[in-house]
Motif scaffolding. Structure first.
Motif, PDB file in Angstrom:
ATOM      1  N   THR A 138     -20.861  33.620   6.811  1.00 60.39           N
ATOM      2  CA  THR A 138     -20.049  32.397   6.780  1.00 60.39           C
ATOM      3  C   THR A 138     -20.459  31.387   7.839  1.00 60.39           C
ATOM      4  OG1 THR A 138     -18.391  33.250   8.343  1.00 60.39           O
ATOM      5  CG2 THR A 138     -18.065  33.740   5.992  1.00 60.39           C
ATOM      6  N   GLY A 139     -21.243  31.836   8.828  1.00 55.90           N
ATOM      7  CA  GLY A 139     -21.608  30.967   9.938  1.00 55.90           C
ATOM      8  C   GLY A 139     -20.671  31.095  11.119  1.00 55.90           C
ATOM      9  N   ILE A 140     -19.587  31.842  10.932  1.00 58.29           N
ATOM     10  CA  ILE A 140     -18.618  32.037  12.016  1.00 58.29           C
ATOM     11  C   ILE A 140     -18.882  33.375  12.699  1.00 58.29           C
ATOM     12  CG2 ILE A 140     -16.170  32.310  12.603  1.00 58.29           C
ATOM     13  CD1 ILE A 140     -15.517  30.684  10.105  1.00 58.29           C
ATOM     14  N   ILE A 141     -18.903  33.346  14.016  1.00 54.99           N
ATOM     15  CA  ILE A 141     -18.998  34.584  14.799  1.00 54.99           C
ATOM     16  C   ILE A 141     -17.748  34.618  15.674  1.00 54.99           C
ATOM     17  CG2 ILE A 141     -20.370  35.941  16.423  1.00 54.99           C
ATOM     18  CD1 ILE A 141     -22.795  34.202  15.546  1.00 54.99           C
ATOM     19  N   GLY A 142     -16.778  35.418  15.269  1.00 54.59           N
ATOM     20  CA  GLY A 142     -15.481  35.429  15.946  1.00 54.59           C
ATOM     21  C   GLY A 142     -14.362  35.332  14.939  1.00 54.59           C
ATOM     22  N   ASN A 143     -13.144  35.364  15.429  1.00 59.35           N
ATOM     23  CA  ASN A 143     -11.972  35.325  14.560  1.00 59.35           C
ATOM     24  C   ASN A 143     -11.079  34.133  14.904  1.00 59.35           C
ATOM     25  OD1 ASN A 143      -9.886  35.849  12.838  1.00 59.35           O
ATOM     26  ND2 ASN A 143      -9.092  37.616  13.973  1.00 59.35           N
ATOM     27  N   PRO A 144     -11.127  33.072  14.101  1.00 60.99           N
ATOM     28  CA  PRO A 144     -10.337  31.872  14.394  1.00 60.99           C
ATOM     29  C   PRO A 144      -8.863  31.975  13.990  1.00 60.99           C
ATOM     30  CG  PRO A 144     -11.564  31.546  12.377  1.00 60.99           C
ATOM     31  CD  PRO A 144     -11.967  32.910  12.903  1.00 60.99           C
ATOM     32  N   LEU A 145      -8.472  33.095  13.394  1.00 63.66           N
ATOM     33  CA  LEU A 145      -7.142  33.199  12.796  1.00 63.66           C
ATOM     34  C   LEU A 145      -6.019  33.023  13.821  1.00 63.66           C
ATOM     35  CD1 LEU A 145      -6.252  33.628   9.882  1.00 63.66           C
ATOM     36  CD2 LEU A 145      -5.964  36.056  10.380  1.00 63.66           C
ATOM     37  N   ASN A 146      -6.252  33.428  15.073  1.00 63.64           N
ATOM     38  CA  ASN A 146      -5.218  33.340  16.096  1.00 63.64           C
ATOM     39  C   ASN A 146      -5.295  32.059  16.928  1.00 63.64           C
ATOM     40  OD1 ASN A 146      -4.095  35.911  15.478  1.00 63.64           O
ATOM     41  ND2 ASN A 146      -5.742  36.904  16.630  1.00 63.64           N
ATOM     42  N   ALA A 147      -6.121  31.133  16.508  1.00 65.33           N
ATOM     43  CA  ALA A 147      -6.270  29.874  17.239  1.00 65.33           C
ATOM     44  C   ALA A 147      -5.038  28.995  17.064  1.00 65.33           C
ATOM     45  CB  ALA A 147      -7.503  29.130  16.749  1.00 65.33           C
TER      46      ALA A 147
END
Length: 259
Positions: free
Chosen positions: A224-233
């Motif tokens: 996806t191009g994302i490294i990490g979890n943005p869900l808790n941002a």
């Protein structure tokens, strides 16, 4: 409303006469960023947007200070690791380094001696090292600070160590900052759970961002191009992160003044 104190913090808003009157002890902040993919929920300009917004807030907070001036953001950087994702703009590393050196020689030749190289793109930290080394070799009296904002201390109070260490692209950290600084450009409905770098659970000596590194492209780690979890941002975290960033830059300026 015209705010001269605010405007004169930025090089592009000064006149030739203004430049000639600047103390040569004025600290020159040199912003480096990138235009590259940040997954489906963040814009290509994320690195540039975050750095520009941070610097605007820094200048507003320090509008009476004569300690520093901000150069234009060098926003097209070296981002070949993201070149498989459409929209990424990148320059060959050697060409980029040479351009930065040639460009900055103009400023160094004006006898300004103190610089903060402020970088917001993890993929060009090594480039900044070379640029600074070469310029220091030519301009012996210069004092160059190399600062990658995403590595500042204090973020661990807001974001977990694991996420900071292994969620370094489009994850909770950058997404929180964007939700605070430029929420209208975040595709909130496209924020989904992401994964940390494989280094997180690996016990191998070789890793993607360990001391012994395997050279990688983003697709080697994330589809996806994302490294990490943005869900808790969230924006509150972003505000706290921004305050830590600005405070750290202020400390850098204060310390550099004394060198």
């Amino acid at each position: 409303m015209y705010n001269r104190k605010m405007r004169t913090k930025f090089w592009i808003n000064l006149t030739t006469e203004d430049i000639s009157k600047l103390s040569r002890n004025t600290i020159i902040i040199v912003p480096f960023s990138a235009i590259e993919q940040h997954g489906p929920h963040l814009p290509l300009g994320t690195d540039k947007i975050i750095l520009d917004k941070i610097l605007n807030k820094l200048c507003k907070k320090n509008s009476k200070s004569k300690d520093f001036v901000v150069l234009p953001n060098l926003s097209v950087g070296s981002s070949s690791e993201h070149s498989s994702f459409e929209g990424t703009l990148s320059v060959n590393s050697l060409n980029y380094i040479n351009f930065c050196i040639n460009y900055l020689e103009n400023i160094f030749s004006m006898k300004f001696n103190k610089y903060v190289f402020l970088n917001s793109h993890g993929g060009q930290t090594s480039h900044m090292e070379i640029v600074a080394k070469e310029l220091k070799g030519k301009f012996k009296k210069s004092k160059i600070i190399k600062a990658n904002y995403f590595l500042f201390n204090g973020y661990e109070k807001i974001i977990s160590i694991n996420e900071l260490s292994h969620g370094y692209h489009g994850g909770e950290f950058e997404t929180s900052l964007m939700l605070y600084l430029d929420k209208e450009n975040v595709r909130i409905k496209k924020i989904k759970k992401g994964s940390l770098s494989p280094d997180y659970k690996s016990k191998n000596v070789i890793g993607y961002e360990k001391d012994v590194k395997l050279q990688w492209n983003t697709e080697n780690i994330s589809k996806t191009g994302i490294i990490g979890n943005p869900l808790n941002a969230n924006s509150l975290k972003g505000e706290k992160l921004a305050k830590i960033t600005i405070s750290t830059i202020e400390k850098i300026i204060k310390e550099l003044k004394l060198l």
